[in-house]
Structure formats: structure tokens, C-alpha cells
Scaffold this motif. Structure first.
Motif, PDB file in Angstrom:
ATOM      1  N   LYS A  86     -20.093 -11.013  -7.756  1.00  0.00           N
ATOM      2  CA  LYS A  86     -20.002  -9.640  -8.239  1.00  0.00           C
ATOM      3  C   LYS A  86     -19.508  -8.713  -7.127  1.00  0.00           C
ATOM      4  N   CYS A  87     -20.010  -8.936  -5.902  1.00  0.00           N
ATOM      5  CA  CYS A  87     -19.608  -8.116  -4.764  1.00  0.00           C
ATOM      6  C   CYS A  87     -18.144  -8.378  -4.399  1.00  0.00           C
ATOM      7  N   LYS A  88     -17.700  -9.624  -4.481  1.00  0.00           N
ATOM      8  CA  LYS A  88     -16.291  -9.935  -4.203  1.00  0.00           C
ATOM      9  C   LYS A  88     -15.368  -9.163  -5.131  1.00  0.00           C
ATOM     10  N   THR A  89     -15.766  -9.082  -6.389  1.00  0.00           N
ATOM     11  CA  THR A  89     -14.940  -8.370  -7.366  1.00  0.00           C
ATOM     12  C   THR A  89     -14.863  -6.887  -7.055  1.00  0.00           C
ATOM     13  N   SER A  90     -16.020  -6.280  -6.781  1.00  0.00           N
ATOM     14  CA  SER A  90     -16.020  -4.838  -6.508  1.00  0.00           C
ATOM     15  C   SER A  90     -15.342  -4.534  -5.171  1.00  0.00           C
ATOM     16  N   GLN A  91     -15.460  -5.448  -4.205  1.00  0.00           N
ATOM     17  CA  GLN A  91     -14.767  -5.248  -2.926  1.00  0.00           C
ATOM     18  C   GLN A  91     -13.256  -5.276  -3.127  1.00  0.00           C
ATOM     19  N   LYS A  92     -12.791  -6.233  -3.910  1.00  0.00           N
ATOM     20  CA  LYS A  92     -11.353  -6.363  -4.156  1.00  0.00           C
ATOM     21  C   LYS A  92     -10.811  -5.132  -4.877  1.00  0.00           C
ATOM     22  N   GLU A  93     -11.565  -4.641  -5.846  1.00  0.00           N
ATOM     23  CA  GLU A  93     -11.123  -3.465  -6.600  1.00  0.00           C
ATOM     24  C   GLU A  93     -11.039  -2.239  -5.685  1.00  0.00           C
ATOM     25  N   LEU A  94     -12.053  -2.065  -4.847  1.00  0.00           N
ATOM     26  CA  LEU A  94     -12.032  -0.938  -3.920  1.00  0.00           C
ATOM     27  C   LEU A  94     -10.889  -1.069  -2.924  1.00  0.00           C
ATOM     28  N   LYS A  95     -10.724  -2.256  -2.379  1.00  0.00           N
ATOM     29  CA  LYS A  95      -9.682  -2.490  -1.382  1.00  0.00           C
ATOM     30  C   LYS A  95      -8.294  -2.223  -1.949  1.00  0.00           C
ATOM     31  N   ASN A  96      -8.024  -2.750  -3.141  1.00  0.00           N
ATOM     32  CA  ASN A  96      -6.702  -2.564  -3.755  1.00  0.00           C
ATOM     33  C   ASN A  96      -6.440  -1.105  -4.104  1.00  0.00           C
ATOM     34  N   SER A  97      -7.461  -0.443  -4.659  1.00  0.00           N
ATOM     35  CA  SER A  97      -7.299   0.960  -5.023  1.00  0.00           C
ATOM     36  C   SER A  97      -7.096   1.832  -3.782  1.00  0.00           C
ATOM     37  N   PHE A  98      -7.822   1.513  -2.711  1.00  0.00           N
ATOM     38  CA  PHE A  98      -7.709   2.258  -1.467  1.00  0.00           C
ATOM     39  C   PHE A  98      -6.311   2.099  -0.855  1.00  0.00           C
ATOM     40  N   LYS A  99      -5.806   0.876  -0.851  1.00  0.00           N
ATOM     41  CA  LYS A  99      -4.475   0.620  -0.286  1.00  0.00           C
ATOM     42  C   LYS A  99      -3.389   1.289  -1.126  1.00  0.00           C
ATOM     43  N   ASP A 100      -3.556   1.248  -2.452  1.00  0.00           N
ATOM     44  CA  ASP A 100      -2.580   1.917  -3.330  1.00  0.00           C
ATOM     45  C   ASP A 100      -2.572   3.421  -3.095  1.00  0.00           C
ATOM     46  N   TRP A 101      -3.764   3.973  -2.885  1.00  0.00           N
ATOM     47  CA  TRP A 101      -3.884   5.410  -2.621  1.00  0.00           C
ATOM     48  C   TRP A 101      -3.082   5.804  -1.388  1.00  0.00           C
ATOM     49  N   LEU A 102      -3.129   4.941  -0.371  1.00  0.00           N
ATOM     50  CA  LEU A 102      -2.457   5.240   0.893  1.00  0.00           C
ATOM     51  C   LEU A 102      -1.010   4.739   0.930  1.00  0.00           C
ATOM     52  N   LYS A 103      -0.483   4.350  -0.251  1.00  0.00           N
ATOM     53  CA  LYS A 103       0.937   4.026  -0.364  1.00  0.00           C
ATOM     54  C   LYS A 103       1.669   5.060  -1.207  1.00  0.00           C
ATOM     55  N   SER A 104       1.063   6.203  -1.331  1.00  0.00           N
ATOM     56  CA  SER A 104       1.639   7.257  -2.171  1.00  0.00           C
ATOM     57  C   SER A 104       3.091   7.538  -1.800  1.00  0.00           C
TER      58      SER A 104
END
Length: 711
Positions: A86-104
Motif C-alpha cells: 500500500k505504501c509503495k503505491t502511495s509513494q509512487k503516486e506522490l513521486k510521479n505527481s511531484f515530478k510532473d508538477w516540476l516539469k511544468s
């Protein structure tokens, strides 16, 4: 050279975005570029972070470094395998969303990325990333995951407080040859600090003291120890308030302490040299915030609840790398990278360790144990005859933790003084090649050290200190006493490049960076008696003529100027434009940036060196250029003329030292370091040459005339 990238995140929120600025600068403070932009909105980030945070805590709530509240039911803990997935899933979602945010693709954000890459092209260069923000969630986000850092092998992020200032050492602060560590271990049934205890005890060249945490008064007494501490280390339970403004740590199951309760003791420790606080415990951002408010130089904490086994693995690797001589930032990065294995058990655990930096302070570097290299004497085969001097390296002195900027030899030839970027002065026994004393007190790079004719040692430092300190040195008794500190009233003078005593030690001159002036001090009266203005760029070198008392200065503006200091009068401009238009002419058309000057003991020869890779030799009697010495392949940083006036030594950014015959203008010998040679000095008898380098070492060279050996 290490570069700094300072990201400042200002007003805003995740719904509307944040204002953001970037400044790229060199470690010594020179700004290379500044840009202002905008972080786009991302309303999903806070929720995703909260999900990962909750899932991370569920993995192993019983093995954390935050005390679990009484009454927590074990049945509420999710089965381990399910919790990890469960933690792996939420970590991946946060990581991907965070990286996308900083690729604006927003232009306001893209110009920040472009500026970053433009000025930081070297992927193997050490880069310190400063993140300055007041927002708690922004401090918690995994900024190391930003894709712009992926190409850099030695880039690490530190949090920077919005307001900060430098800590000035107390006058009675004691210089330490060994790193002093005060260890505090919390006691509790659910915590094991045995491994951390072992790691601290393995650090040689250190003095570690573990206090009894059952007695709170012992903590107060030890923090106020007159000897001072370099590192404060805590392992145990801790936590922070929901706002991240305050925190506490437990010394046993029942007693907790806040930073505010230790404020007076911590301030005394800071004034005596405390540089680094490590809290290898849970949820430490509140502790870091309060410590930063006290202007502590560096703090290492964990952002969230941390599993005990992972916390031990991190600190073990960090101490190992830091002790090996890696910078604080590189040691942090390598220790976090080493948690990759633990990511399989605790997804996101490598996000937790964070360094908090006071930018006004130089990051701590673990000092190397001074090493003496056995003396080597050059051996000549039978029948070999040479008329050239032979300079042979006999000793390498190691002890400074950063580059050596200046070296000087005492009038009796028995002692070497060295000043360094690490803000210390070290005194060495020249004959034995042994460290005698380390002097502390400056709060900037020690740019110049000089001995007066009667043995007084003067040291000067760069921004933001800008003071001259005079030390009474008793070599026989191995005693050093700070006599006085000379400080100008003008803030722009707070950056000194060079100092020099006059022939009788009554006056001392200082060359300044920001205001391009030379100041002349009456040492007995401790006051400025002359301020010489005429240079338009930084004054790099100042020397007094040994006979007529005139003062010679050189500058980045390409000029060498000769002054009458008592009348505050410019006598002559030796090289570069002269006349009333000279400031404007030298600004736009510089002959050469002149970094170094040297005068022969009889006052008949002046030598200069700079960015033209040549040394110019001038006759003093008619102020005419006599000869030009060519051989270096980069800027010449240092020049020294032997007391007999027959040979000259020069050192530069090409890492070499050249020995020249002044009668022929030929190179007799090429020596060197592994980095820029910043300073050179001959002993009074001319038989020894001392060199100081950016490679952190001082080398002692014996010169044997005509190939003969004194042994």
C-alpha cells in the motif's frame, strides 16, 4: 569550485501556485545569475503526501523513533506485507505527481530550469542546493526527486531559514585539534542506540562524551562546557508540533526537553564553536526550526517518523563518509543513497533525512589528522656536478579542512603560520613539521597571515568578517595570545585580501575588496591613519618598501600603484593608465589583473604576477620594466623572492611552482601541488621555501645551493 543554487519559494499555495526565485552563486559569494519565476498550482500534492505519510506510518508503528502513545492497539496495525504494498503505491503516486508538477511547461517556470542548467554544466561538480521557504509541507516534499538534479552526482539539498545571521565565537573560545562530540542517548524499552554508540566511539581524532540522560542537569552542565563542542548528537524519541514551529526530545520515558528550555546553554555552546547538531530521531523539523532560530550552522533531522533500523543504517553510513573527508553535503547524499535497500521495506524512507543550513556559516568538514612525511634529502650520484639550486620536498603538512590561502615564516625561522578557507590559522614547527596550535576567531576565510619583524602574527579575513587580528606568539612556551582585533567602521571594508607590516612593525596595511581601498593602521593606537583611494577593483596585494617606507599595491584593475602612506598620496602608477582619467581607463581596458607582488630584501627589485601568465620584474630605481619571465600556463597567484635576491619562486593556477634565476630569467626547476598554489614564502636564511595550496596542504621545500646537501 563548489557552486550554490538558492531556490526561494515565497507567497502562494498549492491551489494558485507559488512565487519562486533562483540565485546561482559561487561558494565564496560571487553571484553568477538570478531569475524570478512562478511555481504552478498543484492541488493534488497535499492529499498525495498525506496518503503516503499515513501508509508509511502503518508499516511498522512499533519500531519508530517517535514514542507511541499509550493505549495504541496492536490490532489496528495493518499486516506488514499489505502495508508495504500500500505504501509503495502511495509513494509512487506522490513521486510521479511531484515530478510532473516540476516539469511544468509554463514559461515562468521554464526560465528557472534553463538558468539552472546554464550555470551548472558540470555533472560531477559538487552543488549545494538551498531551499528557502516558510511553508511546512514544502519543507517535507522529496525535492531530491526533481528531475533537474538527476544528472548531478554530487548535488544535495538543504533547507535554509528565511532569516539567519553568523555566530561570532566568544573571545575565550578554545581551539580544538580533535572533534569534540557530545552524545545524548534516550533511554526506553522500545529503543536501541547501541550501534550508534559504537559508531561514535570508532571515530578517531575525536573526543566523544556520553552524558547520563537520567540527570537532566548534566545535559545543561555539559552543553556549557568551557572547552566547547563541535557536534551535538542525539538518538532516541522526538517529535514536532503540527505547525513544525517547535519540537521536543525525550531523554527517558517520562522526561522531555524543548529547544527553548535549553536556549541559554545552546547559545553558550554555539559561541564556543558548536557547528553541527544531529537528531537521529523522529519528526524533527520542529527541532530544526528552533535550532535555526538560534543560528546554529548545520542541523540534520528526520522529516517524519523513522524506523529505528533505517535510522541506524543512515547514520552509520553518514558518519563513515563524513569521517573519511567527504563534505557534509556529499556525505549526506551518499548516506541517503545507501538507503536504497531499505526502500523495499519502507518506501520513501530515503526522503526523510534532511540537512538544515545557516548560509552565513561554512559547512563543517571533518579535519584530517595532521600527517608528517619523513624528511627526504636529495642524493646526488658520485661525479654529478650542478650549479643550480635543488629544491626538494621534505614534508607535507596536512590539517586544514579547506584550501590554504596564505603562508608566512616567523622572523627566527622556527615557525610557519598558515591561513585557510576553513577560517583557522595553524602554527607549525618548521624543523619538525608538526602542528603546534590552531587559532580560531575569524568568521570568514583567512586570506592573509604575516609576521612583524618582532614576531607578532597578524591575520586578516574575507567577508563577512573583514577583521585583522594580532597575536602574541611565544614559540618556546607554545603559547599564543590574541592581543587585539582591528575592525574598520565602514561595512564595505569587510573583505580583506592582503596585509603587510612596514619595516619596523609600527604600521600594517590592508588591501580591500568591495571599496577597492588600502587602509593603513597604527598598531599601537589601533586606529586607521590613512585610507588610500585610487584603485577601481579589488586590491589583491600590498607590500611596504623595506627602506623608503612607500607602499605598493596591486589590483584586479590591472594597475600597480606606489603610495606615500603618511601623506595619503599616490606617487606613481607603475603599470596601467595614469592621470586623472586612470580609474575609467583601467576599468574598461585593463593591462592585466595583478594578483601578487614581491620585493627583494634590498628594495631594488619588484616582481608582479597575474592573469597574463607572466612575471614582470621592475627596477625600483627608475620604475622601469627589466624583464618578463614566461613559463606558467595559467594565472600566477603567488611570488616570493629569496633573501639573497638571486632566485624567485612563483606559483599559480596551473598547480606548479617555478624556481627562477633572476640573473638569466630562466626556470631552474618546476615543482608543484595537486591544485592552485595560493601562497609562497622563503625562510629568513633562504634555505627553505614554504608553499600553500588549494589542495589543503602546505609543503616544505629545502633548497640546496650548488647541489650540495647540508647533511
Amino acid at each position: 569550485m563548489t557552486k550554490l543554487a538558492v531556490f526561494t519559494i515565497g507567497n502562494g499555495d498549492f491551489k494558485t501556485g507559488f512565487s519562486m526565485g533562483l540565485e546561482i552563486r559561487e561558494e565564496q559569494g560571487n553571484t553568477l545569475s538570478e531569475v524570478i519565476g512562478q511555481l504552478p498550482p498543484s492541488s493534488s500534492i497535499p492529499k498525495l503526501y498525506e496518503s503516503w505519510q499515513s501508509d508509511f506510518i502503518e508499516i511498522k508503528v512499533g519500531n519508530t523513533r517517535m514514542k507511541v502513545p499509550k493505549g495504541t492497539a496492536k490490532t489496528t496495525v495493518t499486516p506488514l506485507k499489505e502495508a508495504i504494498e500500500k505504501c509503495k503505491t502511495s509513494q509512487k503516486e506522490l513521486k510521479n505527481s511531484f515530478k510532473d508538477w516540476l516539469k511544468s511547461e509554463s514559461r515562468e517556470f521554464q526560465k528557472i530550469r534553463e538558468t539552472f542548467f546554464k550555470h551548472l554544466p558540470d555533472e560531477f561538480e559538487e552543488i549545494r542546493i538551498f531551499l528557502q521557504t516558510r511553508a511546512l509541507l514544502l519543507k517535507k516534499l522529496p525535492w531530491n526527486e526533481w528531475d533537474i538534479f538527476e544528472r548531478y552526482a554530487h548535488a544535495e539539498i538543504a533547507l535554509v531559514p528565511p532569516e539567519y545571521s553568523r555566530i561570532n565565537l566568544a573571545p575565550d573560545a578554545i581551539a580544538r585539534e580533535k572533534v569534540r562530540i557530545l552524545g545524548i542517548f534516550g533511554i526506553g524499552k522500545d529503543i536501541n542506540t547501541e550501534e550508534e554508540n559504537k559508531q561514535l566511539n570508532r571515530l578517531t581524532n575525536s573526543e566523544v562524551k556520553f552524558i547520563n540522560p537520567h540527570k537532566i542537569e548534566e545535559l545543561y552542565d555539559n552543553l556549557q562546557d568551557d572547552k566547547g563542542w563541535d557536534i551535538l548528537f542525539f538518538a532516541g524519541h522526538s517529535s514536532s508540533s503540527e505547525t513544525g514551529e517547535t519540537g521536543y526530545f525525550l531523554i527517558n520515558n517520562d522526561d522531555k526537553l524543548t529547544i527553548s528550555e535549553l536556549k541559554i546553554s545552546l547559545q553558550k555552546a554555539l559561541r564556543r564553536g558548536l557547528q553541527l547538531a544531529i537528531f537521529n530521531s523522529c519528526n524533527g523539523l520542529g527541532l530544526a526550526k528552533e535550532l535555526s532560530d538560534l543560528n546554529i550552522p548545520q542541523v540534520i533531522v528526520m522529516r517524519e517518523i523513522v524506523p529505528g533500523d533505517a535510522a541506524v543504517a543512515f547514520i552509520k553510513k553518514f558518519l563513515q563518509k563524513f569521517y573519511e573527508g567527504k563534505s557534509l553535503y556529499v556525505a549526506m547524499k551518499e548516506a541517503k543513497d545507501s538507503l536504497e535497500f531499505w526502500e523495499t521495506q519502507y518506501p520513501g524512507v530515503s526522503w526523510l533525512p534532511i540537512l538544515c543550513q545557516n548560509p552565513a556559516q561554512t559547512p563543517l568538514i571533518w579535519p584530517k589528522i595532521p600527517t608528517k612525511i619523513p624528511i627526504k634529502v636529495p642524493m646526488l650520484s658520485p661525479g654529478v656536478v650542478t650549479n643550480q639550486p635543488i629544491c626538494q620536498e621534505v614534508t607535507t603538512l596536512m590539517g586544514h579542512s579547506s584550501g590554504v590561502k596564505s603562508v608566512a615564516v616567523s622572523p627566527d625561522g622556527g615557525m610557519i603560520a598558515s591561513g585557510s578557507v576553513d577560517q583557522t590559522i595553524k602554527l607549525w614547527d618548521l624543523q619538525r613539521g608538526e602542528l603546534k596550535k590552531t587559532l580560531k576567531g575569524h568568521t570568514g576565510t583567512v586570506t592573509s597571515v604575516q609576521f612583524s619583524p618582532d614576531g607578532i602574527l597578524a591575520s586578516a579575513s574575507f567577508f563577512p568578517d573583514g577583521t585583522i587580528k594580532l597575536w602574541e606568539v611565544d614559540g618556546e612556551q607554545n603559547k599564543v595570545e590574541l592581543k587585539t582585533t582591528l575592525r574598520g567602521n565602514d561595512w564595505v571594508a569587510l573583505a580583506i585580501w592582503s596585509i603587510a607590516f612596514n619595516h619596523n612593525g609600527k604600521y600594517i596595511a590592508s588591501g580591500h575588496n568591495v571599496d577597492s581601498t588600502i587602509k593603513v593602521w597604527d598598531i599601537e593606537r589601533e586606529k586607521i591613519i590613512a585610507t588610500l583611494r585610487g584603485h577601481v577593483w579589488a586590491v589583491c596585494a600590498v607590500i611596504f618598501h623595506p627602506q623608503d617606507g612607500s607602499l605598493i599595491s596591486s589590483s584586479l584593475d590591472g594597475t600597480i600603484k606606489i603610495w606615500n602612506p603618511e601623506q595619503e598620496q599616490l606617487i606613481h602608477t607603475l603599470v596601467g593608465p595614469s592621470g586623472w582619467l586612470s580609474p575609467a581607463q583601467s576599468w574598461f581596458s585593463r593591462d592585466v589583473e595583478v594578483y601578487s607582488l614581491a620585493m627583494s630584501s634590498d628594495g631594488e627589485i619588484l616582481a608582479s604576477g597575474g592573469t597574463e601568465d607572466v612575471i614582470k620584474i621592475w627596477r625600483w630605481c627608475d620604475r622601469q620594466l627589466q624583464q618578463t619571465l614566461k613559463g606558467h600556463s595559467d594565472t600566477i597567484q603567488a611570488i616570493a623572492i629569496a633573501p639573497d635576491g638571486k632566485t624567485l619562486a612563483s606559483g599559480g593556477r596551473d598547480h606548479t611552482i617555478r624556481i627562477w634565476d633572476l640573473s638569466t630569467g630562466k626556470t631552474l626547476q618546476t615543482l608543484g601541488h595537486s591544485d592552485t598554489v595560493n601562497s609562497l614564502a622563503f625562510s629568513p636564511d633562504g634555505q627553505t621555501l614554504i608553499s600553500g595550496s588549494q589542495d589543503k596542504t602546505i609543503k616544505i621545500w629545502r633548497c640546496f645551493p650548488d647541489g650540495s646537501s647540508p647533511l
